[in-house]
Design a protein around this motif. Sequence first.
Motif, PDB file in Angstrom:
ATOM      1  N   LYS A  35       5.707   0.275  -0.905  1.00  0.00           N
ATOM      2  CA  LYS A  35       6.893  -0.684  -1.177  1.00  0.00           C
ATOM      3  C   LYS A  35       7.798   0.408  -2.176  1.00  0.00           C
ATOM      4  O   LYS A  35       8.931   0.232  -2.033  1.00  0.00           O
ATOM      5  CB  LYS A  35       6.315  -1.446  -2.216  1.00  0.00           C
ATOM      6  CG  LYS A  35       7.460  -2.224  -2.828  1.00  0.00           C
ATOM      7  CD  LYS A  35       7.063  -3.516  -3.786  1.00  0.00           C
ATOM      8  CE  LYS A  35       7.780  -4.235  -4.525  1.00  0.00           C
ATOM      9  NZ  LYS A  35       7.420  -5.162  -5.533  1.00  0.00           N
ATOM     10  N   ARG A  36       7.284   1.587  -2.498  1.00  0.00           N
ATOM     11  CA  ARG A  36       8.120   2.428  -3.324  1.00  0.00           C
ATOM     12  C   ARG A  36       8.467   3.693  -2.345  1.00  0.00           C
ATOM     13  O   ARG A  36       9.045   4.582  -2.957  1.00  0.00           O
ATOM     14  CB  ARG A  36       7.541   2.861  -4.561  1.00  0.00           C
ATOM     15  CG  ARG A  36       7.266   1.823  -5.766  1.00  0.00           C
ATOM     16  CD  ARG A  36       6.751   2.366  -6.843  1.00  0.00           C
ATOM     17  NE  ARG A  36       7.487   3.239  -7.642  1.00  0.00           N
ATOM     18  CZ  ARG A  36       8.633   2.868  -8.316  1.00  0.00           C
ATOM     19  NH1 ARG A  36       8.863   1.808  -8.650  1.00  0.00           N
ATOM     20  NH2 ARG A  36       9.188   3.934  -8.871  1.00  0.00           N
ATOM     21  N   GLY A  37       8.115   3.674  -1.188  1.00  0.00           N
ATOM     22  CA  GLY A  37       8.197   4.855  -0.382  1.00  0.00           C
ATOM     23  C   GLY A  37       7.715   6.005  -0.689  1.00  0.00           C
ATOM     24  O   GLY A  37       8.217   7.158  -0.473  1.00  0.00           O
ATOM     25  N   HIS A  49      -1.682   5.337 -10.188  1.00  0.00           N
ATOM     26  CA  HIS A  49      -0.449   4.713 -10.260  1.00  0.00           C
ATOM     27  C   HIS A  49       0.624   5.354 -11.087  1.00  0.00           C
ATOM     28  O   HIS A  49       1.510   5.295 -10.782  1.00  0.00           O
ATOM     29  CB  HIS A  49      -1.110   3.366 -11.130  1.00  0.00           C
ATOM     30  CG  HIS A  49       0.008   2.246 -11.404  1.00  0.00           C
ATOM     31  ND1 HIS A  49       0.987   2.491 -12.495  1.00  0.00           N
ATOM     32  CD2 HIS A  49       0.598   1.301 -11.099  1.00  0.00           C
ATOM     33  CE1 HIS A  49       1.829   1.539 -12.641  1.00  0.00           C
ATOM     34  NE2 HIS A  49       1.497   0.673 -11.529  1.00  0.00           N
ATOM     35  N   ASN A  50       0.131   6.226 -11.984  1.00  0.00           N
ATOM     36  CA  ASN A  50       1.185   6.871 -12.784  1.00  0.00           C
ATOM     37  C   ASN A  50       1.970   8.016 -11.805  1.00  0.00           C
ATOM     38  O   ASN A  50       2.905   8.203 -11.786  1.00  0.00           O
ATOM     39  CB  ASN A  50       0.521   7.553 -13.783  1.00  0.00           C
ATOM     40  CG  ASN A  50       1.378   8.368 -14.788  1.00  0.00           C
ATOM     41  OD1 ASN A  50       1.947   7.971 -15.675  1.00  0.00           O
ATOM     42  ND2 ASN A  50       1.582   9.924 -14.603  1.00  0.00           N
ATOM     43  N   ALA A  51       1.158   8.552 -10.916  1.00  0.00           N
ATOM     44  CA  ALA A  51       1.675   9.481 -10.129  1.00  0.00           C
ATOM     45  C   ALA A  51       2.717   8.636  -8.954  1.00  0.00           C
ATOM     46  O   ALA A  51       3.634   9.329  -8.567  1.00  0.00           O
ATOM     47  CB  ALA A  51       0.735  10.192  -9.012  1.00  0.00           C
ATOM     48  N   ILE A  52       2.350   7.571  -8.832  1.00  0.00           N
ATOM     49  CA  ILE A  52       3.189   6.485  -7.690  1.00  0.00           C
ATOM     50  C   ILE A  52       4.562   6.206  -8.473  1.00  0.00           C
ATOM     51  O   ILE A  52       5.733   6.507  -8.134  1.00  0.00           O
ATOM     52  CB  ILE A  52       2.426   5.361  -7.101  1.00  0.00           C
ATOM     53  CG1 ILE A  52       1.292   5.769  -6.387  1.00  0.00           C
ATOM     54  CG2 ILE A  52       3.603   4.538  -6.356  1.00  0.00           C
ATOM     55  CD1 ILE A  52       0.460   4.584  -5.891  1.00  0.00           C
ATOM     56  N   VAL A  53       4.339   6.129  -9.856  1.00  0.00           N
ATOM     57  CA  VAL A  53       5.212   5.382 -10.580  1.00  0.00           C
ATOM     58  C   VAL A  53       6.482   6.500 -10.929  1.00  0.00           C
ATOM     59  O   VAL A  53       7.565   6.423 -10.754  1.00  0.00           O
ATOM     60  CB  VAL A  53       5.133   4.656 -11.748  1.00  0.00           C
ATOM     61  CG1 VAL A  53       6.066   4.261 -12.969  1.00  0.00           C
ATOM     62  CG2 VAL A  53       4.171   3.114 -11.371  1.00  0.00           C
ATOM     63  N   HIS A  54       5.903   7.678 -11.606  1.00  0.00           N
ATOM     64  CA  HIS A  54       7.077   8.598 -11.784  1.00  0.00           C
ATOM     65  C   HIS A  54       6.961   9.785 -10.652  1.00  0.00           C
ATOM     66  O   HIS A  54       6.137  10.789 -10.661  1.00  0.00           O
ATOM     67  CB  HIS A  54       6.210   9.246 -13.170  1.00  0.00           C
ATOM     68  CG  HIS A  54       6.083   8.467 -14.360  1.00  0.00           C
ATOM     69  ND1 HIS A  54       7.119   7.836 -15.041  1.00  0.00           N
ATOM     70  CD2 HIS A  54       5.130   7.684 -14.684  1.00  0.00           C
ATOM     71  CE1 HIS A  54       6.915   7.125 -15.913  1.00  0.00           C
ATOM     72  NE2 HIS A  54       5.387   6.817 -15.934  1.00  0.00           N
ATOM     73  N   GLY A 107       8.395  10.349  -1.591  1.00  0.00           N
ATOM     74  CA  GLY A 107       7.724  11.069  -2.539  1.00  0.00           C
ATOM     75  C   GLY A 107       6.263  11.026  -2.039  1.00  0.00           C
ATOM     76  O   GLY A 107       6.080  10.613  -0.786  1.00  0.00           O
ATOM     77  N   SER A 108       5.552  11.877  -2.653  1.00  0.00           N
ATOM     78  CA  SER A 108       4.039  12.082  -2.264  1.00  0.00           C
ATOM     79  C   SER A 108       2.859  11.955  -3.320  1.00  0.00           C
ATOM     80  O   SER A 108       3.345  12.643  -4.214  1.00  0.00           O
ATOM     81  CB  SER A 108       4.037  13.384  -1.536  1.00  0.00           C
ATOM     82  OG  SER A 108       4.923  13.307  -0.130  1.00  0.00           O
TER      83      SER A 108
END
Length: 369
Positions: free
Chosen positions: A235-237, A265-270, A276-277
Amino acid sequence: MGREPGLSVRLKLTLSYAGFLMVAGFLLIAVVLVFLLRYVPDEAVTVAAPGGPGLFVPGRSDLWRAFAPKAALALAFLLVFGLAGGWILAGRMLAPLKRITEASRMAGSGSLSHRIELPGRSDEFRELADAFDAMLARLEAHVAEQQRFAANASHELRTPLATTQALLDVARQDPSHDPTELVERLHAVNARAIDLTEALLLLSRADRRSFARERVDLSLLAEDAAETLLPFAEKRGVSLETSGDITPAVGSRALLLQMTTNLVHNAIVHNLPEGGSVWVRTAALRGSAVVTVENTGEALDPRRVATLTEPFQRGTARAHGDAAGVGLGLAIVESIVRAHDGHLVLTPRATGGLRVVVRLPAAPPRADR
């Protein structure tokens, strides 16, 4: 604890020194006396000498009458000398202990900033003082951290309550307002308050170490966390990649899964706004079970990274929407790692983003292998 009054340690040491000195003096005098008596006849005799008067040789009773007063005087001197010298020596020996006691009382009254800082070369008292200073430093840091945590938690908990109050005030002042929108907003605010409360409870549970330990494969937990968060990442690409071998550790499966999920989760959000990867790797290295989570993102200041494990700290600007979180993700991770006797290392990546390494003690080999 109430205790009956007793002799001071200084007085006990003084009496011990004086008593030892008296025993040593008594034994020395006894040895000298026994040695002399071996060469003295039982009764006084006069030994004839050629060409002159006879030589008078005293008997044992005469020698004892002459020797006893001098021995008693010597023992009395040793007693006075032992008491005086023992009192002075005991005072000097116990002086560091007095400083440690004063520091303990100050710490008990709430003053944790005081340090003993005992000078001199290393010995048992100075090792005790250094250990006490280190304990005071840790306590002071822990108390300061708890005070910041309490203040931040109060602020974070007050925010949804204040928002709820404001929404209700608006609804009361405007009865014609659509209640559907109010319910949806109240539901979102209440959900955030519940998430924050559950995170605080989880943080407390990890700090108390009140959990059962079992054999856990961290590679499977990484796959579970990645699979759960894959829709959120898409969802966040953000692309999400996991790799690694079997990585056995010992601990709580639920807490370790929460730790891995928080990291992913922290790695996806920030991360980057687009493209991003996130890379999740597990490995068993030299008696340790290692989980590494890396992500792309903005460049981070190393000084800022060092504070990310504190509650309610964020590396960049505060996130919003469904990715807001409660600011306890990495704080919970650190508590879980600490409860499992592990180490957590956060370092900024040269190209932007964050690299998190969790190192836990590896599980011992199975007995059936």
